[in-house]
Design an enzyme around this catalytic site. Structure first.
Site, short mmCIF file in Angstrom:
data_model
loop_
_atom_site.label_atom_id
_atom_site.label_comp_id
_atom_site.label_asym_id
_atom_site.label_seq_id
_atom_site.Cartn_x
_atom_site.Cartn_y
_atom_site.Cartn_z
N TYR A 1 0.84 -1.21 0.00
CA TYR A 1 0.00 0.00 0.00
C TYR A 1 0.87 1.26 0.00
O TYR A 1 0.63 2.20 -0.76
CB TYR A 1 -0.88 -0.06 1.24
CG TYR A 1 -1.85 1.07 1.45
CD1 TYR A 1 -3.07 1.09 0.78
CD2 TYR A 1 -1.57 2.10 2.36
CE1 TYR A 1 -3.98 2.12 1.01
CE2 TYR A 1 -2.47 3.12 2.58
CZ TYR A 1 -3.68 3.14 1.91
OH TYR A 1 -4.57 4.15 2.13
N LYS B 1 1.02 4.09 -2.86
CA LYS B 1 0.65 5.47 -2.55
C LYS B 1 1.80 6.43 -2.86
O LYS B 1 1.58 7.58 -3.23
CB LYS B 1 0.21 5.59 -1.09
CG LYS B 1 -1.13 4.91 -0.78
CD LYS B 1 -2.23 5.35 -1.72
CE LYS B 1 -3.63 5.11 -1.15
NZ LYS B 1 -4.69 5.45 -2.13
N1 LIG Z 1 -10.00 6.15 5.33
C1 LIG Z 1 -8.81 6.65 5.61
O1 LIG Z 1 -8.53 7.07 6.75
C2 LIG Z 1 -7.76 6.74 4.52
C3 LIG Z 1 -6.45 7.07 4.90
C4 LIG Z 1 -5.49 7.22 3.91
C5 LIG Z 1 -5.83 7.01 2.59
N2 LIG Z 1 -7.10 6.65 2.25
C6 LIG Z 1 -7.39 6.44 0.84
O2 LIG Z 1 -8.62 7.06 0.48
C7 LIG Z 1 -9.29 6.27 -0.49
C8 LIG Z 1 -10.70 5.94 -0.03
O3 LIG Z 1 -10.65 5.18 1.16
P1 LIG Z 1 -11.95 4.80 1.99
O4 LIG Z 1 -11.54 4.75 3.40
O5 LIG Z 1 -13.11 5.63 1.57
O6 LIG Z 1 -12.16 3.26 1.48
P2 LIG Z 1 -13.50 2.40 1.29
O7 LIG Z 1 -13.07 0.98 1.43
O8 LIG Z 1 -14.59 2.90 2.17
O9 LIG Z 1 -13.90 2.68 -0.22
C9 LIG Z 1 -13.10 2.25 -1.29
C10 LIG Z 1 -13.98 2.01 -2.49
O10 LIG Z 1 -13.14 1.61 -3.59
C11 LIG Z 1 -13.83 0.62 -4.32
N3 LIG Z 1 -12.88 -0.20 -5.09
C12 LIG Z 1 -11.94 -1.04 -4.59
N4 LIG Z 1 -11.26 -1.63 -5.59
C13 LIG Z 1 -11.77 -1.15 -6.74
C14 LIG Z 1 -11.47 -1.36 -8.12
N5 LIG Z 1 -10.52 -2.24 -8.49
N6 LIG Z 1 -12.17 -0.69 -9.05
C15 LIG Z 1 -13.14 0.19 -8.68
N7 LIG Z 1 -13.49 0.43 -7.39
C16 LIG Z 1 -12.80 -0.23 -6.44
C17 LIG Z 1 -14.54 -0.21 -3.28
O11 LIG Z 1 -15.62 -0.96 -3.84
C18 LIG Z 1 -15.01 0.88 -2.30
O12 LIG Z 1 -16.31 1.33 -2.61
C19 LIG Z 1 -8.41 5.03 -0.74
O13 LIG Z 1 -7.58 5.24 -1.85
C20 LIG Z 1 -7.57 4.96 0.51
O14 LIG Z 1 -6.35 4.30 0.29
C21 LIG Z 1 -8.07 6.51 3.19
#
Ligand SMILES: NC(=O)c1ccc[n+]([C@@H]2O[C@H](COP(=O)([O-])OP(=O)(O)OC[C@H]3O[C@@H](n4cnc5c(N)ncnc54)[C@H](O)[C@@H]3O)[C@@H](O)[C@H]2O)c1
Length: 306
Positions: free
Chosen positions: A165, A169
């Site tokens: 990851y 990133k």
């Molecule tokens: N939540 C956090 O605190 C956090 C922290 C750092 C980074 N992020 C980043 O923010 C983004 C969103 O995270 P989140 O917490 O909302 O995650 P989440 O799991 O709630 O949502 C992710 C979405 O991506 C979709 N997805 C996964 N693989 C896919 C693919 N191959 N094609 C199309 N859609 C796909 C999933 O179906 C899901 O709806 C991510 O990139 C994550 O790495 C989140």
């Protein structure tokens, strides 16, 4: 919020859940037509379902907005193209792309399988390339240019149990910076958000994180997609909802040049490097030590009370 994106056509990947859903709803509320792209998979990337994207389209439509669903895997070139084509075929252009889709497969580096590495890098890093590639080809021919918005993580600096990851990133930051560098002449800006929010992805993090609701990331995303931010490019912003910070640009900080024959020997490096340019401390080592201590204290307290 209203009207910051009136008339714009915007594609959001990962728009079925969490942060992406919040951004898709906000973009529609701000007047954009939205492609809701989501494969509808589990946190680790399994069991796809088209219902997830459809549900967000229904929410947007019920609120009076305009949206179309695409339920494909963003790591595939043809899906990236399909997402952009959906905007162009329905509304005539693509003005903004937001790459939020992501999965996690946590494992220590020495136990990580090839599949765990490849799948995570594919969804995050290639999942940005497929969209940026297809969108920029259209945007460079549009008089109005466009905006590319990537999603990285504070973990791009380093991660103990998610090297896959973290690597993906870090790649997202470099890919986005390269897009910004190459595409400014076409009126295209490219930036990254490193968010924290309480979602299914963050709920298992074994330490306290500074995070609010997933919808709280949307205002910064909307701003970066809006005309007001057209001059902002090649930036990475942390966003917790209540705190936004800008990251520095990587630059060399100290240098030394060879004394003899213009080329360093091992002995000259060993003698001069420690005193001349030294090394840069990695602040995360101190964080890690503090967290390990807290976790050990918590475990000891739990064992004592059981
Ligand atoms: N939540 C956090 O605190 C956090 C922290 C750092 C980074 N992020 C980043 O923010 C983004 C969103 O995270 P989140 O917490 O909302 O995650 P989440 O799991 O709630 O949502 C992710 C979405 O991506 C979709 N997805 C996964 N693989 C896919 C693919 N191959 N094609 C199309 N859609 C796909 C999933 O179906 C899901 O709806 C991510 O990139 C994550 O790495 C989140």
């Amino acid at each position: 919020m209203s009207g910051h994106l009136t008339g714009k056509n915007i594609a959001v990947t990962g728009a079925g859940n969490g942060i992406g859903r919040g951004i898709a709803l906000a973009c529609a509320a701000e007047g954009a037509n939205v492609v809701v792209a989501d494969y509808g998979v589990s946190l680790d990337g399994h069991d796809p379902s088209s219902e997830v994207a459809d549900a967000v389209v229904a929410e947007i439509t019920a609120a009076g907005g305009t949206a179309v669903a695409v339920a494909g895997d963003v790591s595939r070139m043809e899906v990236g193209q399909q997402i952009i084509d959906t905007a162009v075929d329905n509304w005539g252009s693509i003005d903004g792309v937001v790459c939020v889709a992501g999965i996690v497969r946590e494992r220590m580096l020495f136990n990580m399988s090839e599949e765990e590495f490849d799948d995570v890098v594919a969804v995050h890093l290639k999942g940005h390339f497929t969209l940026y590639r297809a969108a920029s080809a259209v945007m460079r021919k549009q008089e109005s240019g466009g905006s590319l918005l990537g999603f990285t993580s504070g973990a791009f600096v380093a991660s103990t149990a998610q090297a896959n990851y973290s690597a993906a990133k870090g790649g997202v930051v470099s890919l986005t910076r390269s897009a910004a560098f190459a595409l400014r002449r076409y009126g295209i800006n490219a930036n990254c958000i490193a968010p924290t929010a309480m979602t299914r992805m963050s709920e298992n993090v074994p330490f306290e994180i500074e995070a609010g609701a997933p919808e709280d990331i949307a205002p910064l995303a909307v701003y970066l997609l809006s005309d007001a931010a057209r001059e902002i490019t090649a930036q990475t912003y942390t966003c917790t909802g209540s705190r936004i910070a800008v990251w520095n640009q990587p630059v060399e900080v100290r240098e030394m040049t060879a004394n003899t024959d213009g080329v360093f020997t091992v002995d000259e490096i060993a003698e001069r490097l420690p005193v001349s340019i030294g090394h840069e401390e990695m602040p995360m080592f101190a964080d890690l030590e503090r967290r390990m201590k807290e976790m050990a204290e918590q475990k000891a307290a739990e064992e004592a009370s059981s």
